[in-house]
Design a protein around this motif. Structure first.
Motif: not given
Length: 286
Positions: A105-131
């Motif tokens: 999942r995007c680094p700005l998604s809820d995988v980093n929920r503790w560090f995002l602050g009030p921003e709405k998490p990005c919901d992008w996800q994939d299994n390919d590093g290039k994308s």
């Protein structure tokens, strides 16, 4: 023989999500001790418990759940990404970080929920590093660190949690989560990459603190684990910088390199005289 649910005899199996087996914070199976019960939140897994300061008040009650831990030892739980099972204890993360079907999942998604602050998490996800690299460049330019990867200390010491992103090449990124602990007057850094594989074959980060008012350079090292991996942090999985030791005009410089150069070799410390951000390296051992 594949170790799937269909051919694991002698264990209690629960294939359907149930609240009594799910952490109330991360909404995933409770796979890691210590397990606690909070009257307000419910059951809390060991992974989320290590971040309790972010969602619990100091006076809130936590009740140890030793009975659940004993019961869970006789169970097998489904991997989030594939058909394999995982067991209850810290070893659950071993399969998770190596799973070939793992979704990032995007680094700005809820995988980093503790560090995002009030921003709405990005919901992008994939299994390919290039994308993922292409997504970050297009949608999250303001979080990208330019090479050489440097952060001013005065930008960190502000009582907030922040995320930076270092792009190593067209397939690999490192997310740097920064927590400012004002009470202890320190900065805590965590580095996570968009890679799967054994943790020992991931990256290592060398951190230099360079001050314009002092000839001394402070050096630190920390491990880099896969982005979003549910690990219990220990030792060098994070880096703590005590701010009283540094000039706020100083610069924090991050250098990333593979933590092992060849399979089977013991971990090596990073040489001190190489700019790893400019050195080519190979992926044959990843």
């Amino acid at each position: 023989m594949d170790m799937t649910f269909e051919n694991v005899p002698g264990f209690t199996l629960n294939l359907h999500p149930s609240e009594k087996y799910l952490c109330s914070v991360c909404k995933s199976y409770i796979l890691m001790p210590p397990v606690f019960l909070n009257p307000k939140h419910g059951f809390i897994c060991g992974y989320c418990h290590q971040y309790k300061r972010f969602f619990l008040n100091k006076d809130e009650m936590l009740l140890p759940q030793e009975l659940y831990e004993d019961l869970a030892l006789s169970m097998r739980f489904p991997c989030e990404f594939c058909e394999y099972f995982v067991v209850f204890n810290g070893l659950a993360a071993t399969h998770e970080v190596q799973c070939s079907k793992r979704i990032f999942r995007c680094p700005l998604s809820d995988v980093n929920r503790w560090f995002l602050g009030p921003e709405k998490p990005c919901d992008w996800q994939d299994n390919d590093g290039k994308s993922m690299v292409a997504h970050v460049k297009e949608k999250h330019k303001e979080f990208i660190l330019q090479s050489p990867f440097e952060i001013r200390l005065r930008d960190l010491n502000c009582g907030e949690k922040q995320i930076y992103i270092a792009i190593l090449n067209n397939r690999k990124i490192i997310s740097i989560m920064v927590e400012d602990d004002e009470e202890r007057n320190c900065i805590i850094l965590r580095c996570r990459s968009n890679k799967v594989g054994h943790p020992e074959l991931n990256h290592q980060c060398r951190i230099e603190i360079i001050s314009p008012n002092s000839p001394k350079i402070f050096n630190y090292e920390t491990n880099v684990y896969p982005l979003g991996a549910k690990i219990i942090e220990r030792g060098r999985d994070t880096c703590t910088l005590w701010m009283g030791e540094f000039d706020e005009d100083g610069v924090l410089r991050l250098n990333f390199a593979p933590s092992l150069l060849e399979r089977g070799r013991p971990r090596k410390s990073l040489p001190q005289n190489i700019d790893y951000n400019k050195q080519p390296y190979h992926d044959h051992c990843y």
